[in-house]
Design an enzyme around this catalytic site. Structure first.
Site, short mmCIF file in Angstrom:
data_model
loop_
_atom_site.label_atom_id
_atom_site.label_comp_id
_atom_site.label_asym_id
_atom_site.label_seq_id
_atom_site.Cartn_x
_atom_site.Cartn_y
_atom_site.Cartn_z
N THR A 75 0.83 -1.21 0.00
CA THR A 75 0.00 0.00 0.00
C THR A 75 0.86 1.26 0.00
O THR A 75 0.62 2.19 -0.76
CB THR A 75 -0.94 0.01 1.22
OG1 THR A 75 -1.80 -1.12 1.16
CG2 THR A 75 -1.78 1.27 1.25
N ARG A 234 2.57 1.65 10.93
CA ARG A 234 3.91 1.98 10.49
C ARG A 234 4.78 2.28 11.70
O ARG A 234 4.36 2.97 12.63
CB ARG A 234 3.89 3.20 9.56
CG ARG A 234 3.28 2.92 8.19
CD ARG A 234 4.19 2.04 7.35
NE ARG A 234 3.66 1.78 6.01
CZ ARG A 234 2.97 0.71 5.68
NH1 ARG A 234 2.68 -0.21 6.59
NH2 ARG A 234 2.54 0.54 4.44
N GLU A 263 13.40 -1.91 9.57
CA GLU A 263 13.06 -3.34 9.43
C GLU A 263 13.92 -4.00 8.36
O GLU A 263 13.95 -3.48 7.23
CB GLU A 263 11.58 -3.48 9.08
CG GLU A 263 10.65 -2.95 10.15
CD GLU A 263 9.20 -2.92 9.72
OE1 GLU A 263 8.33 -2.79 10.60
OE2 GLU A 263 8.91 -3.01 8.50
N HIS A 284 6.57 -7.84 11.62
CA HIS A 284 5.83 -7.27 10.49
C HIS A 284 5.11 -8.38 9.70
O HIS A 284 5.20 -8.45 8.47
CB HIS A 284 6.78 -6.51 9.55
CG HIS A 284 6.06 -5.49 8.71
ND1 HIS A 284 6.58 -4.26 8.42
CD2 HIS A 284 4.84 -5.52 8.07
CE1 HIS A 284 5.74 -3.56 7.65
NE2 HIS A 284 4.67 -4.31 7.44
N ALA A 286 1.62 -9.16 10.30
CA ALA A 286 0.17 -9.10 10.44
C ALA A 286 -0.54 -9.33 9.10
O ALA A 286 -1.69 -9.74 9.07
CB ALA A 286 -0.25 -7.75 11.01
#
Length: 311
Positions: A75, A234, A263, A284, A286
């Site tokens: 996104t 974020r 990350e 990270h 999810a």
């Protein structure tokens, strides 16, 4: 037409139906990972580039003469120099809405872990502490009953709405923060009031100039004592050193994060110290259900096809 996918390892394509991708262009070069030093050569002759997290800056875009379309397999588009792309009339297409159920599910799982401490009790069982208990149960870690508590949602797009619905299903009262766009909407709660009243705050807003390090020392100090903070949005939304301090002081009851500002994080990241209480961090993931990744890949393919038709 030649396409390049720079970081397929982020998608684990072997688990997905990638036939649509394969058929969308004449030729594909697929790379599991791409370093900054490798990017220029790999996109030099490409018509279409897909990237999840590989950065495409101005120099890279300007020196890719055949480049006609950039597809972000995510996104967020903060890894793309959008101005440089616009100057060369190169569309930048992202995918929205693919994570909904997966991310909302993960957010609630983090909330339930903070509230019930089930992960701590499970570890106690593995260590043999239940076997040594003088009574039938263990009461070592405090448990919060979520029914009747207040859940504050910051960012009420598709993801925030799904989490709000699940919170209501748990019997929680949901408060929605005022928008950062300045647009006033009925039923929203001013941020100072939301911080003071809610037992749980869940972040679902984008990372912008207005929200960068939104959760700073002042934000954390204004939160209700003992409250939980959850961030599956974020990492840059949170001042991580300030969060570590708030947890160590006991002002917060706990925090659960699926994202960090860097990350993967360096070993000396301030939130990876072993002395921070009541902190849960997941890597990270999810969004990583197979269903979510398939929706994302299908969205990329549709962006390529719609671009091809418009051309």
């Amino acid at each position: 037409m030649r396409g390049v996918f720079l970081d397929t390892l982020t998608m684990k394509l072997e688990e997905l139906d990638a036939s649509g991708l394969e058929q969308s262009l004449d030729q594909w070069d697929l790379y599991e990972t791409t370093t900054p030093q490798q990017t220029a050569a790999r996109i030099a002759d490409a018509d279409v580039v897909i990237t999840n997290k590989v950065v495409l800056d101005r120099a890279l875009i300007e020196n890719a003469p055949n480049l006609k379309l950039i597809c972000v397999c995510a996104t967020g588009t903060n890894n793309i120099d959008l101005d440089a792309a616009a100057e060369k009339n190169i569309p930048v297409k992202n995918v929205t809405g693919y994570t909904g159920s997966s991310l909302a599910q993960h957010t609630i799982a983090l909330l339930l872990a903070l509230a019930t401490r089930w992960h701590l009790y499970s570890e106690d069982v593995r260590k043999g502490e239940w076997s040594q208990s003088p009574i039938f149960c263990r009461l070592d870690h405090p448990v919060m009953e979520l029914a009747g508590k207040k859940l504050g949602i910051i960012g009420y797009g598709d993801l925030g709405q799904k989490v709000a619905g699940l919170g209501e299903a748990l019997g929680m009262e949901v408060l929605l923060a005022e928008s950062f766009t300045g647009e006033q909407k009925a039923g929203r709660t001013p941020l100072p009031q939301l911080l003071a009243e809610t037992d749980v705050i869940s972040l679902h807003c984008p990372l912008t100039q207005e929200t960068d390090k939104l959760v700073d020392s002042a934000f954390l100090d204004a939160m209700k004592p003992g409250a939980f903070l959850i961030n599956t949005a974020r990492g840059g939304l949170v001042d991580e050193a300030a969060l570590a301090a708030a947890l160590r002081s006991g002002h917060l009851g706990g925090a659960a994060l699926d994202v960090l500002s860097v990350e993967p994080p360096p070993a000396d990241h301030p939130l990876l110290a072993g002395d921070i209480p009541n902190l849960i961090i997941t890597p990270h993931n999810a969004w990583i259900s197979r269903e979510s990744r398939q929706r994302l890949l299908d969205g990329v393919v549709e962006n390529i096809r719609s671009w091809g038709k418009s051309g």
